[in-house]
Design a protein around this motif. Structure first.
Motif, PDB file in Angstrom:
ATOM      1  N   GLU A 185       0.828  -1.212   0.000  1.00  0.00           N
ATOM      2  CA  GLU A 185       0.000   0.000   0.000  1.00  0.00           C
ATOM      3  C   GLU A 185       0.861   1.259   0.000  1.00  0.00           C
ATOM      4  OE1 GLU A 185      -3.078   0.047   2.976  1.00  0.00           O
ATOM      5  OE2 GLU A 185      -3.492  -2.073   2.732  1.00  0.00           O
ATOM      6  N   SER A 186       1.891   1.243  -0.801  1.00  0.00           N
ATOM      7  CA  SER A 186       2.794   2.391  -0.900  1.00  0.00           C
ATOM      8  C   SER A 186       3.362   2.472  -2.309  1.00  0.00           C
ATOM      9  CB  SER A 186       3.950   2.244   0.108  1.00  0.00           C
ATOM     10  OG  SER A 186       4.890   3.296  -0.038  1.00  0.00           O
ATOM     11  N   VAL A 187       3.589   3.712  -2.779  1.00  0.00           N
ATOM     12  CA  VAL A 187       4.252   3.875  -4.068  1.00  0.00           C
ATOM     13  C   VAL A 187       5.703   3.453  -3.905  1.00  0.00           C
ATOM     14  CG1 VAL A 187       2.711   5.746  -4.746  1.00  0.00           C
ATOM     15  CG2 VAL A 187       4.877   6.307  -3.642  1.00  0.00           C
ATOM     16  N   GLN A 188       6.419   3.330  -5.006  1.00  0.00           N
ATOM     17  CA  GLN A 188       7.805   2.886  -4.952  1.00  0.00           C
ATOM     18  C   GLN A 188       8.715   3.946  -4.330  1.00  0.00           C
ATOM     19  OE1 GLN A 188       9.086  -0.035  -5.519  1.00  0.00           O
ATOM     20  NE2 GLN A 188       7.357  -1.083  -6.479  1.00  0.00           N
ATOM     21  N   PHE A 189       9.900   3.518  -3.916  1.00  0.00           N
ATOM     22  CA  PHE A 189      10.840   4.394  -3.213  1.00  0.00           C
ATOM     23  C   PHE A 189      11.400   5.477  -4.123  1.00  0.00           C
ATOM     24  CE2 PHE A 189      15.293   5.178  -1.733  1.00  0.00           C
ATOM     25  CZ  PHE A 189      14.965   5.838  -0.543  1.00  0.00           C
ATOM     26  N   ARG A 190      11.104   6.704  -3.807  1.00  0.00           N
ATOM     27  CA  ARG A 190      11.651   7.895  -4.458  1.00  0.00           C
ATOM     28  C   ARG A 190      11.665   7.768  -5.992  1.00  0.00           C
ATOM     29  NH1 ARG A 190      13.523  11.309  -0.621  1.00  0.00           N
ATOM     30  NH2 ARG A 190      14.782  12.446  -2.111  1.00  0.00           N
ATOM     31  N   ASN A 191      12.848   7.896  -6.630  1.00  0.00           N
ATOM     32  CA  ASN A 191      12.878   7.792  -8.095  1.00  0.00           C
ATOM     33  C   ASN A 191      13.301   6.389  -8.558  1.00  0.00           C
ATOM     34  OD1 ASN A 191      15.533   7.953  -7.317  1.00  0.00           O
ATOM     35  ND2 ASN A 191      16.173   9.297  -8.971  1.00  0.00           N
ATOM     36  N   ILE A 192      12.952   5.396  -7.748  1.00  0.00           N
ATOM     37  CA  ILE A 192      13.227   3.989  -8.048  1.00  0.00           C
ATOM     38  C   ILE A 192      14.705   3.825  -8.446  1.00  0.00           C
ATOM     39  CG2 ILE A 192      12.346   1.933  -9.239  1.00  0.00           C
ATOM     40  CD1 ILE A 192       9.842   3.452  -9.946  1.00  0.00           C
ATOM     41  N   HIS A 220      10.286  -3.383   5.764  1.00  0.00           N
ATOM     42  CA  HIS A 220       9.852  -2.189   6.494  1.00  0.00           C
ATOM     43  C   HIS A 220       8.417  -2.425   6.956  1.00  0.00           C
ATOM     44  CE1 HIS A 220      13.303   0.242   5.150  1.00  0.00           C
ATOM     45  NE2 HIS A 220      13.149  -0.363   3.986  1.00  0.00           N
ATOM     46  N   PRO A 221       8.025  -1.882   8.094  1.00  0.00           N
ATOM     47  CA  PRO A 221       6.653  -2.094   8.582  1.00  0.00           C
ATOM     48  C   PRO A 221       5.631  -1.208   7.871  1.00  0.00           C
ATOM     49  CG  PRO A 221       7.882  -0.773  10.157  1.00  0.00           C
ATOM     50  CD  PRO A 221       8.865  -1.176   9.081  1.00  0.00           C
ATOM     51  N   TYR A 222       5.290  -1.564   6.640  1.00  0.00           N
ATOM     52  CA  TYR A 222       4.288  -0.838   5.871  1.00  0.00           C
ATOM     53  C   TYR A 222       2.880  -1.074   6.429  1.00  0.00           C
ATOM     54  CZ  TYR A 222       7.920  -1.072   2.166  1.00  0.00           C
ATOM     55  OH  TYR A 222       9.080  -1.003   1.435  1.00  0.00           O
ATOM     56  N   ALA A 223       1.952  -0.216   6.046  1.00  0.00           N
ATOM     57  CA  ALA A 223       0.511  -0.434   6.270  1.00  0.00           C
ATOM     58  C   ALA A 223       0.191  -0.890   7.683  1.00  0.00           C
ATOM     59  CB  ALA A 223      -0.027  -1.439   5.245  1.00  0.00           C
ATOM     60  N   GLY A 224       0.742  -0.172   8.662  1.00  0.00           N
ATOM     61  CA  GLY A 224       0.453  -0.503  10.043  1.00  0.00           C
ATOM     62  C   GLY A 224       1.198  -1.713  10.566  1.00  0.00           C
ATOM     63  N   GLY A 225       2.134  -2.224   9.784  1.00  0.00           N
ATOM     64  CA  GLY A 225       2.951  -3.344  10.231  1.00  0.00           C
ATOM     65  C   GLY A 225       2.425  -4.710   9.835  1.00  0.00           C
ATOM     66  N   ARG A 226       1.347  -4.747   9.037  1.00  0.00           N
ATOM     67  CA  ARG A 226       0.797  -6.055   8.656  1.00  0.00           C
ATOM     68  C   ARG A 226       1.687  -6.743   7.624  1.00  0.00           C
ATOM     69  NH1 ARG A 226      -1.623  -6.438   3.666  1.00  0.00           N
ATOM     70  NH2 ARG A 226      -2.276  -4.543   2.596  1.00  0.00           N
ATOM     71  N   PHE A 227       1.487  -8.058   7.485  1.00  0.00           N
ATOM     72  CA  PHE A 227       2.192  -8.816   6.467  1.00  0.00           C
ATOM     73  C   PHE A 227       1.523  -8.595   5.112  1.00  0.00           C
ATOM     74  CE2 PHE A 227       3.704 -12.300   9.647  1.00  0.00           C
ATOM     75  CZ  PHE A 227       4.596 -11.392  10.183  1.00  0.00           C
ATOM     76  N   GLY A 228       2.267  -8.851   4.052  1.00  0.00           N
ATOM     77  CA  GLY A 228       1.734  -8.693   2.713  1.00  0.00           C
ATOM     78  C   GLY A 228       1.072  -9.956   2.205  1.00  0.00           C
ATOM     79  N   THR A 229       0.294  -9.799   1.151  1.00  0.00           N
ATOM     80  CA  THR A 229      -0.411 -10.907   0.509  1.00  0.00           C
ATOM     81  C   THR A 229      -0.100 -10.910  -0.987  1.00  0.00           C
ATOM     82  OG1 THR A 229      -2.360  -9.586  -0.004  1.00  0.00           O
ATOM     83  CG2 THR A 229      -2.294 -10.628   2.165  1.00  0.00           C
ATOM     84  N   GLU A 270      -4.200   7.106  -4.824  1.00  0.00           N
ATOM     85  CA  GLU A 270      -3.937   8.326  -4.068  1.00  0.00           C
ATOM     86  C   GLU A 270      -3.965   8.126  -2.550  1.00  0.00           C
ATOM     87  OE1 GLU A 270      -8.511  10.081  -4.413  1.00  0.00           O
ATOM     88  OE2 GLU A 270      -6.842  11.126  -5.386  1.00  0.00           O
ATOM     89  N   LYS A 271      -4.538   7.023  -2.081  1.00  0.00           N
ATOM     90  CA  LYS A 271      -4.557   6.756  -0.645  1.00  0.00           C
ATOM     91  C   LYS A 271      -3.339   5.959  -0.179  1.00  0.00           C
ATOM     92  CE  LYS A 271      -9.582   6.983  -0.067  1.00  0.00           C
ATOM     93  NZ  LYS A 271     -10.795   6.264   0.408  1.00  0.00           N
ATOM     94  N   TRP A 272      -2.495   5.577  -1.108  1.00  0.00           N
ATOM     95  CA  TRP A 272      -1.288   4.847  -0.737  1.00  0.00           C
ATOM     96  C   TRP A 272      -0.296   5.781  -0.050  1.00  0.00           C
ATOM     97  CZ3 TRP A 272       0.726   0.906  -4.928  1.00  0.00           C
ATOM     98  CH2 TRP A 272      -0.214  -0.120  -5.061  1.00  0.00           C
ATOM     99  N   ALA A 273       0.562   5.205   0.772  1.00  0.00           N
ATOM    100  CA  ALA A 273       1.593   5.976   1.462  1.00  0.00           C
ATOM    101  C   ALA A 273       2.521   6.652   0.458  1.00  0.00           C
ATOM    102  CB  ALA A 273       2.402   5.053   2.372  1.00  0.00           C
TER     103      ALA A 273
END
Length: 294
Positions: A185-192, A220-229, A270-273
């Motif tokens: 739930e986040s865009v990629q890091f800076r300019n990739i 990194h603990p994204y999205a409140g620290g949950r695991f990914g799917t 737009e709601k992504w980190a």
């Protein structure tokens, strides 16, 4: 005087509340549904370690500009077995610095072949951090490590956030440890950065999605620290493909770089980190690809 004391008491309560809400610098959690898999969080970074009767398989030291002892202590709090292996996810300092203390305890370090090549080049240029340990063993495509009845599979899925990222998979537990290239739930890091081709990046995400796993422990603990799917990885692929298509239109119209960085929008995400602050930098990377060919 009473009013001053009341104000002080309220301030103390508020301050105490603020401190109570501040997460500790480190934490260790056993992964639900497993017997021996743990996640160690150190600030905004995470590593996985696996405890077996014959020793511990640890991942990234995550001790850049800070002591590695808290990670060692976290492992020792769980087991008295020795740390047999340390596996690097990729060569970036924020994840692999601090390994010397693990090496002093006798651990064998494993990484992708290009991780070692990168580190040797940094050493040649006198810019390798003193506490970064050179890998003892390297792999290219795939390797399995078995220790105390637990198997950890190392997979290279192609160039993405680096040219040497490894996916670490526990087949029995259907868990993968993936660092930096598949944010949740986040865009990629800076300019990739540190990336040869954003299209190869997309291809690597598809390879990750094709592996047999159910839960993803991120670096990194994204999205409140949950695991990914798998859905999270599929969403990353969709984001990258949507971004690529929109930037190609802008490049074909001669809008790369600055105009595209201002005009291209992806409201679906737009709601992504980091959407507002980092999307322009993501666009810049694809502008290099579609507007300059590199």
């Amino acid at each position: 005087m009473k009013a001053v004391l009341c104000i002080a008491a309220v301030a103390a309560l508020l301050t105490g509340s603020a401190f109570a809400q501040t997460p500790p610098q480190t934490s260790t959690k056993k992964v639900d549904g497993t017997e021996n898999v743990y996640v160690f969080r150190y600030g905004g970074h995470q590593s996985m370690f696996v405890v077996t009767p014959q020793g511990v398989i640890a991942t990234d030291p995550i001790s850049y500009l800070r002591p590695a002892k808290p990670y060692i202590d976290a492992i020792k709090a769980v087991t008295d077995k020795p740390i047999k292996y340390v596996i690097y996810s990729h060569h970036h300092y924020d994840h692999i610095a601090g390994g010397q203390l693990f090496k002093d305890l006798g651990a064998t370090f494993i990484a992708h072949r290009r991780t070692k090549e990168r580190l040797l080049e940094l050493k040649k240029q006198n810019s390798l951090l003193a506490d970064v340990v050179m890998p003892d063993q390297v792999i290219d495509g795939k390797k399995s490590i078995t220790l105390g009845g637990t198997t950890l599979e190392l997979n290279y899925v192609g160039r993405n956030h680096s040219d040497n990222s490894l996916v670490m998979r526990l087949p029995k537990e259907k868990i993968v440890f993936v660092v930096d290239f598949a944010p949740i739930e986040s865009v990629q890091f800076r300019n990739i950065p540190d990336n040869a081709s954003p299209l190869e990046y997309i291809a690597s995400l598809k390879k990750l999605a094709s592996l047999d796993w159910e839960r993803m422990i991120p670096g990194h603990p994204y999205a409140g620290g949950r695991f990914g799917t798998k859905k999270d990885v599929e969403d990353d692929i969709a984001y990258m493909e949507d971004l690529s298509a929109e930037v190609k239109k802008a490049a074909d119209a001669g809008k790369c770089f600055d105009t595209a960085m201002k005009e291209v929008k992806l409201p679906k995400y737009e709601k992504w980190a980091n959407y507002e602050t980092v999307l322009p930098a993501n666009i810049e990377r694809f502008c290099y690809w579609w507007g300059r060919g590199y």
